[in-house]
Write an enzyme that holds these catalytic residues in place. Structure first.
Site, PDB file in Angstrom:
ATOM      1  N   CYS A   1       0.847  -1.190   0.000  1.00  0.00           N
ATOM      2  CA  CYS A   1       0.000   0.000   0.000  1.00  0.00           C
ATOM      3  C   CYS A   1       0.883   1.239   0.000  1.00  0.00           C
ATOM      4  O   CYS A   1       1.896   1.282   0.707  1.00  0.00           O
ATOM      5  CB  CYS A   1      -0.894  -0.022   1.246  1.00  0.00           C
ATOM      6  SG  CYS A   1      -2.020   1.374   1.367  1.00  0.00           S
TER       7      CYS A   1
ATOM      8  N   GLU B   1      -8.705  -0.883  -2.276  1.00  0.00           N
ATOM      9  CA  GLU B   1      -8.994   0.554  -2.288  1.00  0.00           C
ATOM     10  C   GLU B   1     -10.347   0.859  -1.638  1.00  0.00           C
ATOM     11  O   GLU B   1     -10.484   1.851  -0.926  1.00  0.00           O
ATOM     12  CB  GLU B   1      -8.942   1.111  -3.713  1.00  0.00           C
ATOM     13  CG  GLU B   1      -7.584   0.992  -4.390  1.00  0.00           C
ATOM     14  CD  GLU B   1      -6.406   1.505  -3.567  1.00  0.00           C
ATOM     15  OE1 GLU B   1      -6.571   2.455  -2.764  1.00  0.00           O
ATOM     16  OE2 GLU B   1      -5.308   0.957  -3.725  1.00  0.00           O
TER      17      GLU B   1
END
Length: 170
Positions: free
Chosen positions: A94, A137
């Site tokens: 991430c 996401e």
């Protein structure tokens, strides 16, 4: 608009639940374009609005191979309407947890309903990397990080590393 800064964990703003977008207007389109610029600049394949301290239900994704032309997907108010019964485990990273990776198990395929950059309703059936990225996401929109899907021991190790890196400036 100045270049967007990507927040890094353990920043508490990453844990905020985002609000729906009422309408897709020029301001939202500009934000999505700026998010894509920040994502590409950080060599990412997905970015959610809360990662740039905007607490709206917006994500951008581009999983096209580096050697191919960019093919971004812009999603406003994405919602998973169907998921496969099959689960897959993939290593995830991430942009808000730089240089940290962990195996996360998620549905192998999902169908997502969302509005595109024109405000038009869309449906997308995603599998493979795209399915993982969409789910990753979308988690951000609810204040969930990929480390929230792993054991407490592994999560605490990753968050301690990030906290130490912030303190030492590295």
């Amino acid at each position: 608009m100045p270049e967007l800064e990507i927040l890094t964990a353990p920043d508490p703003r990453l844990k905020t639940k985002c609000l729906p977008v009422a309408e897709v207007d020029d301001e939202i389109r500009l934000l999505m374009n700026d998010m894509l610029t920040a994502m590409y600049g950080a060599n990412g394949i997905g970015l959610a609005a809360p990662q740039v301290n905007v607490h709206k239900r917006i994500i951008v994704i581009d999983v096209s191979p580096k050697e191919q032309e960019r093919d971004p997907i812009r999603m406003v108010n994405p919602e998973i309407v169907e998921e496969s019964g099959e689960q897959v485990t993939k290593e995830e990273g991430c942009l808000s947890l730089p240089d940290q990776w962990a195996d996360v198990t998620r549905p192998a395929a999902v169908t997502v309903r969302y509005m595109d950059e024109t405000g038009k309703a869309q449906r997308l059936r995603a599998d493979g990397v795209l399915a993982t990225c969409v789910q990753h996401e979308m988690d951000h929109l609810d204040g969930v990080l990929f480390v929230d899907h792993v054991s407490a021991l592994k999560r605490n190790m990753i968050l301690r590393k990030l906290q130490k890196a912030k303190k030492t400036g590295g």
